[in-house]
Motif scaffolding. Structure first.
Motif, PDB file in Angstrom:
ATOM      1  N   PHE A 198       0.878  -1.298  -0.043  1.00 43.37           N
ATOM      2  CA  PHE A 198       0.110   0.030   0.068  1.00 43.37           C
ATOM      3  C   PHE A 198       0.828   1.222  -0.063  1.00 43.37           C
ATOM      4  CE2 PHE A 198      -2.566  -3.486   1.563  1.00 43.37           C
ATOM      5  CZ  PHE A 198      -3.821  -3.198   1.010  1.00 43.37           C
ATOM      6  N   THR A 199       0.825   2.027  -1.180  1.00 46.11           N
ATOM      7  CA  THR A 199       2.044   3.132  -1.283  1.00 46.11           C
ATOM      8  C   THR A 199       1.552   4.265  -0.512  1.00 46.11           C
ATOM      9  OG1 THR A 199       1.015   3.907  -3.219  1.00 46.11           O
ATOM     10  CG2 THR A 199       2.557   2.171  -3.482  1.00 46.11           C
ATOM     11  N   ASN A 200       0.474   4.272  -0.116  1.00 46.70           N
ATOM     12  CA  ASN A 200      -0.202   5.517   0.531  1.00 46.70           C
ATOM     13  C   ASN A 200      -0.612   4.917   2.095  1.00 46.70           C
ATOM     14  OD1 ASN A 200      -0.601   8.274  -1.063  1.00 46.70           O
ATOM     15  ND2 ASN A 200      -0.648   6.493  -2.380  1.00 46.70           N
ATOM     16  N   GLY A 201       0.304   4.150   2.728  1.00 47.66           N
ATOM     17  CA  GLY A 201      -0.224   3.597   4.019  1.00 47.66           C
ATOM     18  C   GLY A 201       0.229   4.644   5.153  1.00 47.66           C
ATOM     19  N   TYR A 202      -0.536   4.829   5.858  1.00 47.35           N
ATOM     20  CA  TYR A 202      -0.322   5.774   7.192  1.00 47.35           C
ATOM     21  C   TYR A 202      -0.451   4.987   8.420  1.00 47.35           C
ATOM     22  CZ  TYR A 202      -0.776   9.449   3.924  1.00 47.35           C
ATOM     23  OH  TYR A 202      -0.364  10.532   2.698  1.00 47.35           O
ATOM     24  N   SER A 203       0.320   5.537   9.361  1.00 51.82           N
ATOM     25  CA  SER A 203      -0.020   5.295  10.836  1.00 51.82           C
ATOM     26  C   SER A 203      -1.191   6.360  11.351  1.00 51.82           C
ATOM     27  CB  SER A 203       1.468   5.615  11.656  1.00 51.82           C
ATOM     28  OG  SER A 203       1.746   6.835  11.464  1.00 51.82           O
ATOM     29  N   PRO A 204      -1.705   5.924  12.183  1.00 47.50           N
ATOM     30  CA  PRO A 204      -2.679   6.725  12.780  1.00 47.50           C
ATOM     31  C   PRO A 204      -2.425   8.070  13.580  1.00 47.50           C
ATOM     32  CG  PRO A 204      -3.475   4.622  13.369  1.00 47.50           C
ATOM     33  CD  PRO A 204      -1.900   4.517  12.823  1.00 47.50           C
ATOM     34  N   ALA A 205      -1.275   8.140  13.895  1.00 48.10           N
ATOM     35  CA  ALA A 205      -0.754   9.067  14.484  1.00 48.10           C
ATOM     36  C   ALA A 205       0.729   9.216  14.414  1.00 48.10           C
ATOM     37  CB  ALA A 205      -0.842   9.075  16.245  1.00 48.10           C
ATOM     38  N   PRO A 206       1.479  10.267  14.575  1.00 49.68           N
ATOM     39  CA  PRO A 206       2.834  10.456  14.432  1.00 49.68           C
ATOM     40  C   PRO A 206       3.946  10.140  15.559  1.00 49.68           C
ATOM     41  CG  PRO A 206       2.296  12.757  14.743  1.00 49.68           C
ATOM     42  CD  PRO A 206       0.813  11.722  14.995  1.00 49.68           C
ATOM     43  N   LEU A 207       3.198   9.421  16.656  1.00 45.87           N
ATOM     44  CA  LEU A 207       3.863   8.946  17.668  1.00 45.87           C
ATOM     45  C   LEU A 207       3.191   7.683  18.248  1.00 45.87           C
ATOM     46  CD1 LEU A 207       3.334  11.066  20.827  1.00 45.87           C
ATOM     47  CD2 LEU A 207       2.057  11.262  18.865  1.00 45.87           C
ATOM     48  N   CYS A 208       3.992   7.083  19.145  1.00 46.22           N
ATOM     49  CA  CYS A 208       3.562   5.767  19.845  1.00 46.22           C
ATOM     50  C   CYS A 208       2.111   5.316  20.132  1.00 46.22           C
ATOM     51  CB  CYS A 208       4.683   5.141  20.734  1.00 46.22           C
ATOM     52  SG  CYS A 208       4.525   3.938  21.662  1.00 46.22           S
ATOM     53  N   THR A 209       2.026   5.917  21.533  1.00 45.71           N
ATOM     54  CA  THR A 209       0.802   5.208  22.027  1.00 45.71           C
ATOM     55  C   THR A 209      -0.721   5.618  21.430  1.00 45.71           C
ATOM     56  OG1 THR A 209       1.667   5.190  24.161  1.00 45.71           O
ATOM     57  CG2 THR A 209      -0.649   5.598  24.307  1.00 45.71           C
ATOM     58  N   PRO A 210      -0.835   6.731  21.036  1.00 44.75           N
ATOM     59  CA  PRO A 210      -2.024   7.016  20.040  1.00 44.75           C
ATOM     60  C   PRO A 210      -2.266   6.245  18.939  1.00 44.75           C
ATOM     61  CG  PRO A 210      -0.824   9.299  20.508  1.00 44.75           C
ATOM     62  CD  PRO A 210       0.014   7.988  20.778  1.00 44.75           C
ATOM     63  N   THR A 211      -1.023   5.693  18.135  1.00 44.07           N
ATOM     64  CA  THR A 211      -0.977   4.846  17.097  1.00 44.07           C
ATOM     65  C   THR A 211      -1.595   3.494  17.661  1.00 44.07           C
ATOM     66  OG1 THR A 211       0.036   5.705  15.593  1.00 44.07           O
ATOM     67  CG2 THR A 211       0.105   3.350  15.588  1.00 44.07           C
ATOM     68  N   ARG A 212      -1.124   3.069  18.559  1.00 45.76           N
ATOM     69  CA  ARG A 212      -1.331   1.583  19.322  1.00 45.76           C
ATOM     70  C   ARG A 212      -2.722   1.635  19.873  1.00 45.76           C
ATOM     71  NH1 ARG A 212       3.620  -0.814  19.809  1.00 45.76           N
ATOM     72  NH2 ARG A 212       5.446   0.599  19.103  1.00 45.76           N
ATOM     73  N   ARG A 213      -3.185   2.523  20.583  1.00 45.54           N
ATOM     74  CA  ARG A 213      -4.666   2.727  20.842  1.00 45.54           C
ATOM     75  C   ARG A 213      -5.654   2.839  19.645  1.00 45.54           C
ATOM     76  NH1 ARG A 213      -3.653   6.813  24.538  1.00 45.54           N
ATOM     77  NH2 ARG A 213      -3.819   8.302  23.165  1.00 45.54           N
ATOM     78  N   SER A 214      -5.236   3.438  18.766  1.00 46.31           N
ATOM     79  CA  SER A 214      -5.929   3.668  17.529  1.00 46.31           C
ATOM     80  C   SER A 214      -6.164   2.180  16.832  1.00 46.31           C
ATOM     81  CB  SER A 214      -5.360   4.796  16.371  1.00 46.31           C
ATOM     82  OG  SER A 214      -6.163   4.722  15.200  1.00 46.31           O
ATOM     83  N   ILE A 215      -5.026   1.610  16.530  1.00 41.16           N
ATOM     84  CA  ILE A 215      -5.049   0.200  16.036  1.00 41.16           C
ATOM     85  C   ILE A 215      -6.024  -0.595  16.995  1.00 41.16           C
ATOM     86  CG2 ILE A 215      -3.741  -1.732  15.586  1.00 41.16           C
ATOM     87  CD1 ILE A 215      -1.455   0.139  14.624  1.00 41.16           C
ATOM     88  N   LEU A 216      -5.719  -0.867  17.957  1.00 41.27           N
ATOM     89  CA  LEU A 216      -6.396  -1.531  19.054  1.00 41.27           C
ATOM     90  C   LEU A 216      -8.018  -1.490  18.628  1.00 41.27           C
ATOM     91  CD1 LEU A 216      -6.350  -3.748  21.382  1.00 41.27           C
ATOM     92  CD2 LEU A 216      -6.103  -1.727  22.838  1.00 41.27           C
ATOM     93  N   CYS A 217      -8.472  -0.165  18.900  1.00 42.24           N
ATOM     94  CA  CYS A 217      -9.885  -0.132  18.770  1.00 42.24           C
ATOM     95  C   CYS A 217     -10.303   0.459  17.409  1.00 42.24           C
ATOM     96  CB  CYS A 217     -10.340   1.384  19.795  1.00 42.24           C
ATOM     97  SG  CYS A 217      -9.801   0.641  21.506  1.00 42.24           S
ATOM     98  N   GLY A 218      -9.533   0.467  16.357  1.00 41.74           N
ATOM     99  CA  GLY A 218     -10.214   0.898  15.106  1.00 41.74           C
ATOM    100  C   GLY A 218     -10.695   2.215  14.906  1.00 41.74           C
ATOM    101  N   THR A 219      -9.915   3.229  15.733  1.00 40.15           N
ATOM    102  CA  THR A 219     -10.685   4.508  16.033  1.00 40.15           C
ATOM    103  C   THR A 219      -9.247   5.447  15.540  1.00 40.15           C
ATOM    104  OG1 THR A 219      -9.650   4.457  18.382  1.00 40.15           O
ATOM    105  CG2 THR A 219     -12.106   4.173  17.887  1.00 40.15           C
ATOM    106  N   SER A 220      -9.741   6.688  15.100  1.00 37.83           N
ATOM    107  CA  SER A 220      -8.941   7.581  14.676  1.00 37.83           C
ATOM    108  C   SER A 220      -8.326   8.382  15.701  1.00 37.83           C
ATOM    109  CB  SER A 220      -9.365   8.744  13.624  1.00 37.83           C
ATOM    110  OG  SER A 220     -10.358   9.436  14.339  1.00 37.83           O
ATOM    111  N   ALA A 221      -7.151   8.609  15.679  1.00 35.40           N
ATOM    112  CA  ALA A 221      -6.383   9.302  16.848  1.00 35.40           C
ATOM    113  C   ALA A 221      -7.224  10.594  17.395  1.00 35.40           C
ATOM    114  CB  ALA A 221      -4.939   9.797  16.472  1.00 35.40           C
TER     115      ALA A 221
END
Length: 492
Positions: A86-109
């Motif tokens: 996926f050439t336009n793949g993004y992390s939900p946030a530009p730092l650790c915990t917000p991204t992990r929380r977002s991935i876990l719950c399927g929610t945006s930061a």
């Protein structure tokens, strides 16, 4: 009644109890008819602080300079060749915990928290393990490696059957936790040698492999998230790997030979996990996803100069920005998938993000009923299975928000609006970029396409209001940011 029949009845009772528990916990989501033997295994490999261009192959082959000529990541490269990039793949946030929380719950930061601290309690919301067991109670779920900082809920509370617990940066080695290190990265050696378990990558990999082997023997579907500590600081590697990179000479970017060695050792761990899947003949029943929690750091302990002062390129070249920033260097990351019905060697330009994993895994597991309205992500299954016409993102865009760094972003189609905020959170100005096919954010298109900029601004602020995030106030006198020059020091 025979013992075997009694065991069967107890098993059935356990499954029915799970149905009741999940239905009561998530009343907005009906429980579908299930086939407890049909669901595939799913593995999510999450690296730490790995930028989009920090591989030895380019995530987007249209942008050759996105590949590093110094790093060696053959297993990640092979995963990309055998699967989908996926050439336009993004992390939900530009730092650790917000991204992990977002991935876990399927929610945006913006919804679940854009900084380390957040009132969002993951265990009070739908999580990936709960969604999978809602689709099929037979799933066994494991989390190994870094859980995150200030996550509030434990992995067990979030539905994981086994995990490493409430782990964080110190678990993987930070200043003050390594013998001979100072209290910060400026008061000790720039890197450390650990010939046994550098960055906990070998032991983490071993636990993952044991779990795969156990579930394969039990013939039980599983979900496993492996959250590596590398390449988050401190820089730790084996002596032999360091010597290999020292012999290669000067890196192509401002990272160090020790950091490159740590990256290769991370790649080796990933390769061993993939090899075990193939060895156990699970390839045709297992999906493997690879991504990162945020973009690469802009500086590395031990680098010989600041990026702006060096003849070498910044760590995330050709992207602007780095970890903490909402420029592409802070949020665009590797994003790869391999599995059944995925055509090898394919590349998808559709923007996707880490909070798409929960609905994707839910559908792969057999879930068919709608998820609750808190889930911002959408299932990537149509893209994975070669049916892009069936892919639809109701919100029409990806949303990123970091008022603590005075910035907010919307990515819609080929365009990205970067909103700059004042210290009080009010609107300052914005930049409009066309980040596909060229992701280099050098000149704002605001004056050329003012109506598009205004439309995206309205769409962004409307979404932020819906999820309760701080809102920028409109400023009709706003002017576009000045043209940027590429390859200068990245915003931190």
């Amino acid at each position: 009644m025979s013992r075997s029949l009694l065991d069967n009845d107890l098993t059935l009772m356990g499954k029915l109890l799970l149905v009741v528990v999940f239905t009561l916990s998530f009343p907005n989501t009906a429980f579908p008819d299930i086939d407890t033997h049909a669901s595939p295994n799913i593995i999510l490999l999450l690296t730490d602080d790995q930028g989009w261009s920090e591989m030895s192959s380019a995530m987007d082959e249209r942008i050759a300079e996105a590949a590093s000529t110094y790093l060696q990541t053959p297993h990640m490269d092979q995963l990309a060749r055998s699967g989908m990039r996926f050439t336009n793949g993004y992390s939900p946030a530009p730092l650790c915990t917000p991204t992990r929380r977002s991935i876990l719950c399927g929610t945006s930061a913006p919804r679940s928290g854009d900084e380390f601290k957040s009132p969002w309690v993951p265990a009070e919301h739908l999580t990936i393990p709960q969604a999978l067991k809602q689709a099929n109670p037979a799933y066994q779920c494991a989390h190994f490696g870094k859980w995150g900082e200030q996550m509030i809920s434990t992995p067990l509370e979030c539905g994981y059957d086994t995990s490493d617990g409430m782990t964080g940066n110190n678990t993987g080695g930070m200043p003050g936790t390594i013998q001979g290190a100072g209290e910060d990265h400026g008061s000790g050696p720039p890197h450390f040698i650990d010939n046994i378990d550098p960055k906990r990558t070998p032991s983490l990999t071993a636990r993952a492999i044991d779990f795969i082997s156990e579930k394969a023997e039990q013939k039980q579907p599983f979900y496993m998230q492996v959250s590596f500590y590398a390449t988050h600081l401190s820089v730790v590697c084996k002596e032999d790997t360091l010597k290999k990179y020292q012999a290669k000479g000067e890196p192509d970017r401002v990272y160090t030979p020790a950091w490159a060695a740590m990256m290769e050792e991370l790649d080796q761990g990933i390769g061993q996990i993939i090899a075990k899947v193939d060895e156990l003949d699970l390839k045709d029943s297992t999906y493997i996803f690879l991504t990162a929690d945020n973009g690469g750091r802009g500086s590395i302990p031990g680098q010989d100069s600041e990026p702006s002062e060096s003849s070498r390129k910044p760590t995330n070249y050709p992207l602007m920005g780095a970890k903490h920033s909402l420029y592409e260097g802070g949020i665009r990351v590797p994003f790869i998938a391999r599995g059944p019905q995925i055509i090898s060697g394919t590349a998808i330009q559709t923007p996707v993000v880490g909070y798409d994993f929960l609905p994707t895994f839910y559908e792969l597991a057999g879930g068919r009923e709608p998820l609750n309205s808190e889930v911002d992500g959408v299932s990537l299954v149509p893209l994975l299975h070669g049916n892009p016409d069936a892919f639809h993102r109701p919100q029409g865009a990806l949303y990123f928000h970091r008022p603590g760094r005075m910035s907010s972003v919307i990515r819609a189609g080929q365009y990205k609006l970067f909103v700059h905020l004042n210290k009080d959170g009010s609107f300052k100005d914005y930049e409009l970029f066309q980040v596909d096919p060229n992701p280099v954010e050098t000149e704002s298109l605001h004056t050329q396409q003012p109506l598009l900029a205004e439309q995206l601004f309205t769409q962004l602020t409307t979404y932020l209001a819906q999820v309760g995030s701080p809102l920028p106030e409109p400023n009709t006198q706003a002017t576009p940011k000045p043209k940027k020059k590429p390859n200068k020091k990245s915003p931190q």
